[in-house]
Design an enzyme around this catalytic site. Structure first.
Site, PDB file in Angstrom:
ATOM      1  N   TYR A 106      -5.156  15.592  -2.550  1.00 39.77           N
ATOM      2  CA  TYR A 106      -6.259  15.511  -2.732  1.00 39.77           C
ATOM      3  C   TYR A 106      -6.748  15.140  -4.304  1.00 39.77           C
ATOM      4  O   TYR A 106      -8.024  15.090  -4.552  1.00 39.77           O
ATOM      5  CB  TYR A 106      -7.375  16.257  -2.213  1.00 39.77           C
ATOM      6  CG  TYR A 106      -7.060  16.642  -0.836  1.00 39.77           C
ATOM      7  CD1 TYR A 106      -7.327  15.685   0.059  1.00 39.77           C
ATOM      8  CD2 TYR A 106      -6.439  17.802  -0.408  1.00 39.77           C
ATOM      9  CE1 TYR A 106      -7.017  16.031   1.567  1.00 39.77           C
ATOM     10  CE2 TYR A 106      -6.242  18.025   0.817  1.00 39.77           C
ATOM     11  CZ  TYR A 106      -6.683  17.089   1.759  1.00 39.77           C
ATOM     12  OH  TYR A 106      -6.407  17.430   3.319  1.00 39.77           O
ATOM     13  N   ASP A 144       4.124  25.445   5.217  1.00 41.45           N
ATOM     14  CA  ASP A 144       4.616  24.197   4.314  1.00 41.45           C
ATOM     15  C   ASP A 144       5.606  24.486   3.289  1.00 41.45           C
ATOM     16  O   ASP A 144       5.579  24.053   1.938  1.00 41.45           O
ATOM     17  CB  ASP A 144       3.359  23.125   4.005  1.00 41.45           C
ATOM     18  CG  ASP A 144       3.961  21.731   3.630  1.00 41.45           C
ATOM     19  OD1 ASP A 144       4.891  21.371   4.033  1.00 41.45           O
ATOM     20  OD2 ASP A 144       2.984  21.194   3.079  1.00 41.45           O
ATOM     21  N   GLY A 197       1.053  17.260 -12.019  1.00 43.10           N
ATOM     22  CA  GLY A 197       1.385  16.652 -10.568  1.00 43.10           C
ATOM     23  C   GLY A 197       0.196  16.203  -9.963  1.00 43.10           C
ATOM     24  O   GLY A 197      -0.803  16.133 -10.498  1.00 43.10           O
ATOM     25  N   GLU A 198       0.510  15.694  -8.751  1.00 49.16           N
ATOM     26  CA  GLU A 198      -0.201  15.074  -8.018  1.00 49.16           C
ATOM     27  C   GLU A 198      -0.224  15.686  -6.652  1.00 49.16           C
ATOM     28  O   GLU A 198       0.810  15.837  -6.061  1.00 49.16           O
ATOM     29  CB  GLU A 198       0.018  13.669  -7.693  1.00 49.16           C
ATOM     30  CG  GLU A 198      -0.877  12.623  -8.644  1.00 49.16           C
ATOM     31  CD  GLU A 198      -0.483  11.226  -8.490  1.00 49.16           C
ATOM     32  OE1 GLU A 198      -0.809  10.770  -7.621  1.00 49.16           O
ATOM     33  OE2 GLU A 198      -0.185  10.617  -9.587  1.00 49.16           O
ATOM     34  N   GLY A 199      -1.694  16.212  -6.103  1.00 51.14           N
ATOM     35  CA  GLY A 199      -1.708  16.602  -4.783  1.00 51.14           C
ATOM     36  C   GLY A 199      -2.217  15.717  -3.695  1.00 51.14           C
ATOM     37  O   GLY A 199      -2.696  14.572  -4.152  1.00 51.14           O
TER      38      GLY A 199
HETATM   39  P1  ATP Z   1       0.650  18.115  -1.496  1.00 56.13           P
HETATM   40  O1  ATP Z   1      -0.100  18.423  -0.229  1.00 56.13           O
HETATM   41  O2  ATP Z   1       0.950  16.808  -1.535  1.00 56.13           O
HETATM   42  O3  ATP Z   1       1.844  18.979  -1.245  1.00 56.13           O
HETATM   43  P2  ATP Z   1      -1.554  19.512  -2.666  1.00 56.13           P
HETATM   44  O4  ATP Z   1      -2.650  18.680  -2.916  1.00 56.13           O
HETATM   45  O5  ATP Z   1      -0.928  20.729  -1.751  1.00 56.13           O
HETATM   46  O6  ATP Z   1      -0.265  18.397  -2.586  1.00 56.13           O
HETATM   47  P3  ATP Z   1       0.146  21.135  -4.906  1.00 56.13           P
HETATM   48  O7  ATP Z   1       1.493  20.881  -4.028  1.00 56.13           O
HETATM   49  O8  ATP Z   1      -0.421  22.325  -4.930  1.00 56.13           O
HETATM   50  O9  ATP Z   1      -0.746  19.993  -4.325  1.00 56.13           O
HETATM   51  O10 ATP Z   1       0.395  20.536  -6.124  1.00 56.13           O
HETATM   52  C1  ATP Z   1       0.769  19.190  -6.410  1.00 56.13           C
HETATM   53  C2  ATP Z   1       1.809  19.432  -7.616  1.00 56.13           C
HETATM   54  O11 ATP Z   1       1.323  19.589  -8.898  1.00 56.13           O
HETATM   55  C3  ATP Z   1       3.148  20.290  -7.496  1.00 56.13           C
HETATM   56  O12 ATP Z   1       3.997  19.652  -6.393  1.00 56.13           O
HETATM   57  C4  ATP Z   1       3.349  20.522  -8.952  1.00 56.13           C
HETATM   58  O13 ATP Z   1       4.126  19.643  -9.398  1.00 56.13           O
HETATM   59  C5  ATP Z   1       1.998  20.638  -9.655  1.00 56.13           C
HETATM   60  N1  ATP Z   1       1.355  21.897  -9.699  1.00 56.13           N
HETATM   61  C6  ATP Z   1       0.660  22.499  -8.729  1.00 56.13           C
HETATM   62  N2  ATP Z   1       0.260  23.827  -9.041  1.00 56.13           N
HETATM   63  C7  ATP Z   1       0.901  23.921 -10.104  1.00 56.13           C
HETATM   64  C8  ATP Z   1       0.834  25.052 -11.244  1.00 56.13           C
HETATM   65  N3  ATP Z   1       0.245  26.223 -10.772  1.00 56.13           N
HETATM   66  N4  ATP Z   1       1.721  24.832 -12.283  1.00 56.13           N
HETATM   67  C9  ATP Z   1       2.430  23.818 -12.670  1.00 56.13           C
HETATM   68  N5  ATP Z   1       2.438  22.749 -11.917  1.00 56.13           N
HETATM   69  C10 ATP Z   1       1.617  22.854 -10.739  1.00 56.13           C
END
Ligand code: ATP
Ligand code: MG
Length: 465
Positions: A18, A128, A14-16
Site C-alpha cells: 500500500y 504470511d 522498501g515497498e509494501g
Molecule cells: P507486502 O504485503 O508486499 O509484503 P507490506 O505492505 O506488508 O508489503 P512490509 O512487508 O511491511 O510491507 O514492508 C515492505 C518492505 O519495506 C519490506 O520488505 C522491507 O524491505 C522494508 N521494511 C519494512 N519495514 C521495515 C523496517 N522496520 N526496517 C527496515 N525496512 C523495512
C-alpha cells in the site's frame, strides 16, 4: 521538510502493498525509525487493514519481532512507525539456487521459531511468513515483520479455527487452501518452506496441492533425485520431512521442533552443504566473516581507493528527499555501505551506519545516460517491460518462473563522480528478483566497476590495522 519536529526523511527502505517504507531520522540523536506509509487515496480499503495490523502489532514485544512504536492517521495517509531493521531482508542473504551454509540457516531458523513460538503464546497467527517479511537487525538477528495478514486465533486458552485463505502461495500450507485450518501448524509449515529456501536457495513448489507434480512427488516420497532435495544433507532433509507433512496433526509442533536433534545440533561455522557433501568455505569467505559483515556470492563490487567519506549526491535530482534536508545527512546515508566495511563491530557504527546493507547494487564505469541505455538494452533482450521515470529510476515489470508478477526498480545515482545502480524489489518473490539481478549484472559485466578480486581480504586487513 521536517516531518515531525526534529525528524527528517531518509531514503526509501522498501515497498509494501500500500505504499513505501521510509527511514526517518532524528536530527540530534541520530535515532532511526522505519515509517510505513499507507496511501488511503489509492487504497481506500487499507484503513481497516491498517487498524487490524497495528492492533495486533502493538501487543507484541519480542527480540525477534520488529517493535511497533505507534501510528499517525491523516485523512489521506496512515503512517506506521516501526523499529528500523538495518540489516535488510533475509532473502538478500540467500544465494539463489545455492542457499547458505547449514549453521547459518540453523541460526536464522532458531530465531524464526523463537519469534513464532512467542506469537502463538500471544494467540497470534502471522499467516504470511516468508523471507521477504523477515528483516535483519544490525547484529544479523531476525526481526519478523508485516502483520497485515495476522489474526488472533486464541484467547484465554480458547482456540478458534481459521477460515481465510491467505498468505503467499509457495509458503502456504495445504490445509489453508482447503480451509478451515488450525493456525499453529499452518505457520509451522511456512517455517519449513523458509528453511528449504535458506538451505537450497529455491522453493520446492508453487503450491502445496495435488495439481503440482513437485508436491505430489514429495508426498509420495519420490523426490530424492529432484532439486531442491538432492542439494540437502540427510539430517536437514529428514528434519524437513517431519515439518512439511501434509496432515497438520502429524506435523512437528514448535515444541517438537525445538527438541529435534537438527535444531539442537551444534553445526560448526564454515560447515556447508552442497550436493550432500560437507565442505569448508574458502579463506576469502572466512576472512570476510571475520569482518562481521555477511555477504552473499552476488555481493556488489565496490570501487577501491575512493575518498568514500566525501560522497556527493545531487539532492535536487533525487525523488523523495527534501531539499532542506542537509546534504551531509544523505551523504552519510549513502556511504554507509562502504563505511560498514571499515569497522569491525556493528556496535561501533554511528547511527547513520546502521543502514541497509543492500547486496543488489553495483557501481559502473559509464555515465548516467549510457548506463540507462545499457540497462534498457539489457531489459529488452530479456523481454522485460520497463518504464523510465524521472530522477534516473527505471521500473521493470515481468513475470517470474511461476508466472507471478515481478516488479523491481533500478535507481541510478551519482556518488562522487561514480554511478551507482541500486536495484530494489517492488513486488514479487525475493529469490526470483535476485536471480534476475545476477543475470543483469553478468550482462553488464563490461561496465561494472570492479574491486580487486581479493577485496574481502583487503578489507579484513584494513579493519585489523
Ligand atoms: P507486502 O504485503 O508486499 O509484503 P507490506 O505492505 O506488508 O508489503 P512490509 O512487508 O511491511 O510491507 O514492508 C515492505 C518492505 O519495506 C519490506 O520488505 C522491507 O524491505 C522494508 N521494511 C519494512 N519495514 C521495515 C523496517 N522496520 N526496517 C527496515 N525496512 C523495512
Ligand atoms: Mg511484506
Amino acid at each position: 521538510m521536517e516531518f515531525v519536529d526534529g525528524w527528517v526523511f531518509g531514503h526509501t527502505l522498501g515497498e509494501g502493498a500500500y505504499g513505501e517504507v521510509k527511514l526517518v531520522i532524528n536530527k540530534s540523536t541520530g535515532e532511526a525509525v522505519a515509517m510505513k506509509m499507507v496511501d488511503l487515496v489509492k487504497h481506500p480499503d487499507a484503513r481497516q487493514i491498517v487498524r487490524k495490523e497495528t492492533a495486533i502489532h502493538r501487543m507484541l514485544s519480542n527480540p525477534n519481532i520488529i517493535q511497533y512504536f505507534g501510528k499517525r492517521s491523516e485523512p489521506n495517509m496512515e503512517y506506521i512507525f516501526l523499529e528500523y531493521a538495518s540489516g535488510g531482508e533475509l532473502f538478500d542473504r540467500i544465494e539463489p539456487d545455492v542457499g547458505m551454509p547449514v549453521w547459518e540457516a540453523q541460526k536464522y531458523f532458531k530465531q524464526l521459531i523463537s519469534a513464532v513460538e512467542y506469537l502463538h503464546s500471544r494467540g497470534v497467527a502471522h499467516r504470511d511468513l516468508k523471507p521477504e517479511n523477515l528483516l535483519l537487525d544490525n547484529n544479523d538477528n531476525i526481526k519478523v515483520t508485516d502483520f497485515g495478514l495476522a489474526t488472533i486465533y486464541k484467547m484465554q486458552g480458547k482456540e478458534r479455527c481459521l477460515d481465510r485463505r491467505c498468505g503467499t502461495l509457495p509458503y502456504v500450507a495445504p490445509e489453508v487452501l482447503k480451509r478451515p485450518y488450525h493456525a499453529e501448524p499452518a505457520d509451522v509449515w511456512s517455517c519449513g518452506i523458509i528453511l528449504v529456501a535458506l538451505l537450497a536457495g529455491e522453493l520446492p513448489w508453487d503450491q502445496s496441492s495435488a495439481e503440482y507434480p513437485e508436491y505430489t512427488a514429495w508426498r509420495e516420497g519420490k523426490y530424492l533425485q529432484f532439486t531442491p532435495w538432492k542439494k540437502l544433507d540427510n539430517s536437514s532433509l529428514s528434519f524437513i520431512r517431519k515439518i512439511l507433512v501434509h496432515l497438520p496433526s502429524s506435523r512437528l509442533t514448535i515444541r517438537e521442533i525445538k527438541e529435534h536433534h537438527w535444531f539442537l545440533n551444534n553445526f560448526s561455522e564454515g560447515e556447508g552443504q552442497i550436493g550432500n557433501a560437507a565442505f569448508k568455505f574458502n579463506c576469502t569467505r572466512l576472512d570476510y566473516e571475520a569482518s562481521q559483515v555477511k555477504f552473499c556470492l552476488s555481493q556488489p563490487e565496490l570501487p577501491r581507493e575512493e575518498n568514500l567519506n566525501s560522497v556527493n549526491i545531487n539532492l535536487e535530482t533525487r525523488e523523495g528527499i527534501s531539499f532542506s534536508q542537509p546534504a551531509h545527512m544523505e551523504d552519510l546515508l549513502i556511504s554507509t555501505q562502504v563505511q560498514m566495511l571499515q569497522q569491525t563491530q556493528p556496535s561501533q557504527q554511528n547511527p547513520y551506519q546502521r543502514l541497509v546493507r543492500r547486496m543488489t547494487r553495483f557501481f559502473v564505469t559509464t555515465d548516467c545516460e549510457s548506463t540507462v541505455k545499457r540497462l534498457v538494452t539489457c531489459f529488452e533482450s530479456e523481454s522485460y517491460t520497463y518504464r523510465i521515470c524521472d530522477f534516473g529510476i527505471v521500473t521493470v515489470s515481468t513475470v517470474d518462473r511461476r508466472k507471478m508478477p515481478l516488479v523491481f526498480k533500478a535507481n541510478i545515482m551519482e556518488m562522487d563522480g561514480k554511478i551507482l545502480v541500486d536495484f530494489r524489489l517492488s513486488k514479487g518473490c525475493g529469490l526470483e528478483f535476485k536471480r534476475r539481478f545476477i543475470k543483469i549484472k553478468s550482462k553488464l559485466d563490461d561496465i561494472i566497476l570492479k574491486g580487486p578480486s581479493t577485496w574481502p581480504i583487503a578489507i579484513a586487513t584494513q579493519t585489523s590495522s
